[in-house]
Design an enzyme around this catalytic site. Structure first.
Site, PDB file in Angstrom:
ATOM      1  N   LYS A 131       0.825  -1.209   0.000  1.00  0.00           N
ATOM      2  CA  LYS A 131       0.000   0.000   0.000  1.00  0.00           C
ATOM      3  C   LYS A 131       0.855   1.254   0.000  1.00  0.00           C
ATOM      4  O   LYS A 131       0.520   2.244  -0.637  1.00  0.00           O
ATOM      5  CB  LYS A 131      -0.966  -0.017   1.191  1.00  0.00           C
ATOM      6  CG  LYS A 131      -2.039  -1.080   1.024  1.00  0.00           C
ATOM      7  CD  LYS A 131      -3.110  -1.040   2.072  1.00  0.00           C
ATOM      8  CE  LYS A 131      -4.216  -2.036   1.709  1.00  0.00           C
ATOM      9  NZ  LYS A 131      -5.281  -2.123   2.674  1.00  0.00           N
ATOM     10  N   LYS A 183      -6.740 -10.350  -5.255  1.00  0.00           N
ATOM     11  CA  LYS A 183      -7.921 -10.669  -4.450  1.00  0.00           C
ATOM     12  C   LYS A 183      -9.063  -9.692  -4.746  1.00  0.00           C
ATOM     13  O   LYS A 183      -8.821  -8.539  -5.135  1.00  0.00           O
ATOM     14  CB  LYS A 183      -7.585 -10.691  -2.955  1.00  0.00           C
ATOM     15  CG  LYS A 183      -7.382  -9.347  -2.322  1.00  0.00           C
ATOM     16  CD  LYS A 183      -7.421  -9.460  -0.793  1.00  0.00           C
ATOM     17  CE  LYS A 183      -7.453  -8.066  -0.204  1.00  0.00           C
ATOM     18  NZ  LYS A 183      -8.261  -7.931   0.968  1.00  0.00           N
ATOM     19  N   LYS A 207     -12.568  -4.095  -2.078  1.00  0.00           N
ATOM     20  CA  LYS A 207     -13.524  -2.974  -2.105  1.00  0.00           C
ATOM     21  C   LYS A 207     -12.968  -1.779  -2.849  1.00  0.00           C
ATOM     22  O   LYS A 207     -13.691  -1.036  -3.494  1.00  0.00           O
ATOM     23  CB  LYS A 207     -13.817  -2.483  -0.677  1.00  0.00           C
ATOM     24  CG  LYS A 207     -14.591  -3.423   0.181  1.00  0.00           C
ATOM     25  CD  LYS A 207     -14.934  -2.701   1.485  1.00  0.00           C
ATOM     26  CE  LYS A 207     -14.722  -3.595   2.683  1.00  0.00           C
ATOM     27  NZ  LYS A 207     -13.378  -3.554   3.229  1.00  0.00           N
TER      28      LYS A 207
HETATM   29  N1  AQP Z   1     -10.989 -11.319  -1.398  1.00  0.00           N
HETATM   30  C1  AQP Z   1     -11.158 -11.767  -0.158  1.00  0.00           C
HETATM   31  N2  AQP Z   1     -11.363 -13.078   0.061  1.00  0.00           N
HETATM   32  C2  AQP Z   1     -11.553 -13.547   1.326  1.00  0.00           C
HETATM   33  N3  AQP Z   1     -11.575 -12.748   2.428  1.00  0.00           N
HETATM   34  C3  AQP Z   1     -11.389 -11.427   2.234  1.00  0.00           C
HETATM   35  N4  AQP Z   1     -11.361 -10.376   3.081  1.00  0.00           N
HETATM   36  C4  AQP Z   1     -11.133  -9.237   2.399  1.00  0.00           C
HETATM   37  N5  AQP Z   1     -11.018  -9.505   1.084  1.00  0.00           N
HETATM   38  C5  AQP Z   1     -11.170 -10.858   0.953  1.00  0.00           C
HETATM   39  C6  AQP Z   1     -11.576 -10.494   4.519  1.00  0.00           C
HETATM   40  O1  AQP Z   1     -12.639  -9.629   4.848  1.00  0.00           O
HETATM   41  C7  AQP Z   1     -12.419  -9.114   6.163  1.00  0.00           C
HETATM   42  C8  AQP Z   1     -12.638  -7.640   6.161  1.00  0.00           C
HETATM   43  O2  AQP Z   1     -11.702  -7.025   5.334  1.00  0.00           O
HETATM   44  P1  AQP Z   1     -11.392  -5.477   5.525  1.00  0.00           P
HETATM   45  O3  AQP Z   1     -12.596  -4.713   5.188  1.00  0.00           O
HETATM   46  O4  AQP Z   1     -10.912  -5.276   6.891  1.00  0.00           O
HETATM   47  O5  AQP Z   1     -10.219  -5.069   4.624  1.00  0.00           O
HETATM   48  P2  AQP Z   1      -9.449  -5.727   3.475  1.00  0.00           P
HETATM   49  O6  AQP Z   1      -8.918  -7.072   3.884  1.00  0.00           O
HETATM   50  O7  AQP Z   1      -8.447  -4.758   3.034  1.00  0.00           O
HETATM   51  O8  AQP Z   1     -10.637  -5.943   2.431  1.00  0.00           O
HETATM   52  P3  AQP Z   1     -10.869  -5.313   1.033  1.00  0.00           P
HETATM   53  O9  AQP Z   1     -12.250  -5.672   0.675  1.00  0.00           O
HETATM   54  O10 AQP Z   1      -9.790  -5.739   0.084  1.00  0.00           O
HETATM   55  O11 AQP Z   1     -10.814  -3.762   1.257  1.00  0.00           O
HETATM   56  P4  AQP Z   1      -9.837  -2.669   0.684  1.00  0.00           P
HETATM   57  O12 AQP Z   1      -9.946  -2.752  -0.810  1.00  0.00           O
HETATM   58  O13 AQP Z   1     -10.365  -1.396   1.229  1.00  0.00           O
HETATM   59  O14 AQP Z   1      -8.438  -2.982   1.144  1.00  0.00           O
HETATM   60  C9  AQP Z   1     -11.004  -9.517   6.581  1.00  0.00           C
HETATM   61  O15 AQP Z   1     -11.090 -10.590   7.498  1.00  0.00           O
HETATM   62  C10 AQP Z   1     -10.383  -9.964   5.305  1.00  0.00           C
HETATM   63  O16 AQP Z   1      -9.437 -10.996   5.534  1.00  0.00           O
END
Ligand code: AQP
Length: 332
Positions: A113, A195, A198
């Site tokens: 990041k 992966k 969001k």
């Molecule tokens: N692609 C994924 N597959 C399985 N688990 C996932 N998690 C996130 N993406 C996947 C799990 O969701 C929980 C919450 O995630 P988060 O909102 O804390 O942040 P993140 O992991 O950074 O998720 P995003 O969706 O990818 O958000 P952004 O794009 O903002 O960084 C966690 O338990 C995570 O493991």
């Protein structure tokens, strides 16, 4: 009620997607039967990268409603907003004094990041894993259900708990990550090696939990595939196919073996409508409950207020214990 605790959070950084649901939320829902659940919307973690201040509160409410719509029961579990419990920040500050700088600089998420953000990289992004450790350790949980992307942060949490306990006495419980094999890492629909996320600008790369039937149909239609005949799990050279089959398996509730046999000889023309139908039926009940919950904001606010009060009592007590063990003068 069991006295074993489980803690998990989601960042309100955008539309909650199928990866968040399959990797974390559904496990949290399942665990609340045998554990005291502490589930939170990690808004302090959402401001460590570029974000839109006008949308933060809205995303926070929507994420809380998604938790409830997915089956988190606020009478059994504690649902709250991270920033409403100030002890998380207090605990992060004291854990910061034992968190090795070198280890934090080697965190894969920070490296990825910060590379993307360049000069905009902030201290909050650097010590994100320390606040995450505080979020967890505050509740002395046994288990933390996460997707595999959070494994390294969980290991840091364990190290900080062990380091603290060794130096100052046994204040923290060392938690175990719960990473389910199926759904631990749902991949982007447009790139099977990244992966589902969001913050990916291309909305077609993910299935949002609130996507209606038309959106799901279009996204599945445009999902990246390959030209090889037949559909198979587990082929490293075909990550997109593996991902679509995994999503189908989880949304349909069928076993991997069943899906492998059912879809092995299919072409995408037949498989994609099948996947679309399975997803639409899977998401529909969550969406119906979400609409009902968002229709009563006063009730949602009351749940979050009560959650913050319940969580605050426990987190404050842990902070007090940690500070006392470290030698801080007690408050009278
Ligand atoms: N692609 C994924 N597959 C399985 N688990 C996932 N998690 C996130 N993406 C996947 C799990 O969701 C929980 C919450 O995630 P988060 O909102 O804390 O942040 P993140 O992991 O950074 O998720 P995003 O969706 O990818 O958000 P952004 O794009 O903002 O960084 C966690 O338990 C995570 O493991």
């Amino acid at each position: 009620m069991s006295n074993k605790r489980v803690v998990s959070g989601i960042r309100p950084t955008g539309n909650v997607h199928l990866g968040n649901y399959l990797g974390a939320i559904r496990n949290s829902v399942a665990l609340q039967d045998a554990h005291q659940g502490f589930f939170f919307i990690a808004d302090l973690h959402a401001v460590t990268e570029e974000y839109d201040a006008k949308l933060l509160a809205e995303h926070t409410c929507a994420t809380a409603a998604i938790y409830l719509a997915s089956g988190i029961d606020a009478t059994r579990s504690t649902l709250f907003v991270q920033s409403h419990v100030p002890a998380h920040c207090g605990l992060a500050r004291v854990l910061g004094s034992i968190a090795p700088f070198g280890l934090l600089s080697r965190m894969v998420q920070f490296k990825d990041k910060s590379e993307r953000q360049g000069a905009k990289t902030c201290l909050g992004l650097f010590d994100y894993p320390v606040l995450m450790a505080a979020d967890i350790l505050a509740y002395k949980p046994e288990l933390v259900p996460v997707g595999s992307d959070q494994k390294q942060h969980l290991e840091l949490t364990q190290q900080l708990a062990n380091r603290f306990n060794k130096r100052f006495g046994p204040v923290f419980v060392v938690p175990k990550p719960l990473i389910m094999q199926d759904g631990a890492r749902i991949m982007s629909l447009s790139d099977g090696n990244s992966k589902m996320s969001k913050s990916e600008p291309n909305d077609r790369s993910r299935i949002n939990l609130l996507d209606g039937a038309d959106a799901v149909k279009a996204k599945v239609h445009f999902a990246k595939t390959d030209l090889i005949k037949g559909l198979e799990f587990g082929n490293r050279d075909r990550p997109e196919v593996n991902n679509l089959l995994t999503i189908y398996q989880l949304a349909s509730g069928k076993s991997r073996e069943h899906v492998a046999t059912e879809c092995g000889d299919m072409g995408y023309g037949k498989f994609k409508p099948l996947l679309t139908d399975a997803l639409v039926s899977y998401l529909e009940p969550i969406q119906t409950r979400f609409a009902r919950i968002m229709g009563d904001r006063a009730e949602l606010d009351a749940i979050l207020k009560q959650g913050a009060e319940r969580a605050g009592v426990i987190a404050e007590e842990t902070l007090k214990q940690a500070m006392s063990a470290m030698g801080f003068a007690g408050r009278t």
